[in-house]
Design a protein around this motif. Sequence first.
Motif, short mmCIF file in Angstrom:
data_model
loop_
_atom_site.label_atom_id
_atom_site.label_comp_id
_atom_site.label_asym_id
_atom_site.label_seq_id
_atom_site.Cartn_x
_atom_site.Cartn_y
_atom_site.Cartn_z
N UNK A 5 0.82 -1.22 0.00
CA UNK A 5 0.00 0.00 0.00
C UNK A 5 0.85 1.26 0.00
N UNK A 6 2.08 1.16 0.54
CA UNK A 6 2.98 2.32 0.53
C UNK A 6 3.52 2.55 -0.88
N UNK A 7 3.83 1.43 -1.58
CA UNK A 7 4.29 1.55 -2.97
C UNK A 7 3.18 2.17 -3.82
N UNK A 8 1.96 1.71 -3.59
CA UNK A 8 0.81 2.24 -4.35
C UNK A 8 0.63 3.74 -4.05
N UNK A 13 1.06 9.33 -5.64
CA UNK A 13 1.49 10.71 -5.37
C UNK A 13 2.65 11.14 -6.27
N UNK A 14 2.83 10.40 -7.36
CA UNK A 14 3.82 10.76 -8.41
C UNK A 14 5.26 10.68 -7.92
N UNK A 15 5.52 9.85 -6.93
CA UNK A 15 6.91 9.68 -6.49
C UNK A 15 7.59 8.63 -7.36
N UNK A 16 8.91 8.58 -7.28
CA UNK A 16 9.67 7.60 -8.07
C UNK A 16 9.91 6.36 -7.21
N UNK A 17 9.55 5.20 -7.74
CA UNK A 17 9.71 3.95 -6.98
C UNK A 17 11.14 3.46 -7.08
N UNK A 18 11.61 2.83 -6.02
CA UNK A 18 12.98 2.29 -6.03
C UNK A 18 12.98 0.88 -6.61
N UNK A 19 14.16 0.43 -7.01
CA UNK A 19 14.30 -0.93 -7.54
C UNK A 19 13.83 -1.96 -6.49
N UNK A 20 14.25 -1.74 -5.24
CA UNK A 20 13.90 -2.71 -4.18
C UNK A 20 12.39 -2.81 -3.99
N UNK A 21 11.71 -1.67 -3.99
CA UNK A 21 10.27 -1.78 -3.72
C UNK A 21 9.52 -2.35 -4.93
N UNK A 22 10.03 -2.10 -6.14
CA UNK A 22 9.40 -2.72 -7.32
C UNK A 22 9.60 -4.24 -7.26
#
Length: 443
Positions: A5-8, A13-22
């Motif tokens: 839910x934090x990644x979502x 909120x248009x933030x950039x996701x990190x490799x680890x969370x993807x």
Amino acid sequence: MYLPQETIRRKRDKEVLTQDEIQSFIRGVTDNSISEAQISALTMAIFLNGLSKEECVHLTLAMRDSGDIMQWKHLDLPGPIIDKHSTGGVGDTVSLMLGPLFAACGGFNPMISGRGLGHTGGTLDKLASIPGYNPFPTNEQLTEAVKIAGTAIIGQTGNLAPADKRIYAARDVTATVESIPLITASILSKKLAGGLDYLVMDVKTGSGAFMPTPALSEELARSIVSVGSGAGLGLSALLTDMNQSLAPAAGNAVEVQCAIDYLTGKAKPSRLHEVTIELCAEGLLASGLAKDLDDARKKLNASLDSGLAAEKFAKMVHILGGPSDILENPKKYLAQAPVKIPVKAEKNGYISRFDTRDIGLAVVALGGGRLRSDQVIDPAVGLTDIVELGQEVVQGEDLMMIHAQSEKDAEIALKMIQKACYIHDEKPRALPLIPKRISVQDL
Ligand code: URA
């Protein structure tokens, strides 16, 4: 540990996701600890807010790593693994010739193909019209086909990119299919799981294309080249015209016949020839099998003329369970429909437009394609002798032949095709067959 839910929320909120969370999210998709609702929420957030190139590379690689990755190194093949992917079209017979052509020029092409869905045909359905051809071979058969024929066109076996299956199913029912980063990751993760070194992308544009506008087709091609190279692939893309059937035939057995006629030199439909050679040339260039595009074209034409490409096709068919004399006696094996009726020109003029998607749907209506994945294909039906855009016709002249199982089916297809073919007094402007080539240098 990343909470889905934090990644979502971060993507919302248009933030950039990190490799680890993807990677963490995709692991959860694969082991089912992430729910359909969460997959759908993330895909909608990506649909709305996009992904950077880096995020899309991470997503692609995480999806590739969600299952098996085919390995070819242990076979010690004396050439590169090259593959092609097309976004799909009508009369797109290219794969049947391209694998053998790559093989004849020193490449190796284990091609994982799909079944047709909707108005576009599927390579696997076409090959299924060859009696005995087994697109799900044993490991031994597959190895033999790749080593000896240099090409094996097969269906998806094992567990390739399983995360894509779950994500695609969620996208399909939540209006998030049409997202360039999601399409890019979906296509490339499956291709990369096939263990290839080089890829040529055929992105169709026009009235029978999956992408609705030329601008979006180009955006998809650029995205795939950019993300694919970021994922370590050597690749380029061609935008190719899908404002009409690529081959003069559309269906299954009729397209196999067309490919055999091409490989054996009986017929060389010019648009099909050019697109096939140009896609193959890109593959030979990217993989170092040719020094430039001209050198590649010469090698490809020589392997057509010598019959080597035809020989590779015949070997593949035979090793994968089909007859040994498919080139010599195709009519003995390829099913023929009992009813053949022509579509006739309703007036004098020039063929000015096709609604190509609807032509593909006429093939589906005949039983040659499917709208639901559980539908069974009739190999015999389809269209042949299809006229080309810009061709002058007189009233009553044949525009194409319908091959059907019954008069009733043929009449239904006839009505659909008549509505999808336009004849005007003026000759239309010719459309470029390959409007654009996109390589890493062009990004
Ligand atoms: N084809 C794919 O494989 N994936 C998509 O997302 C769209 C088309």
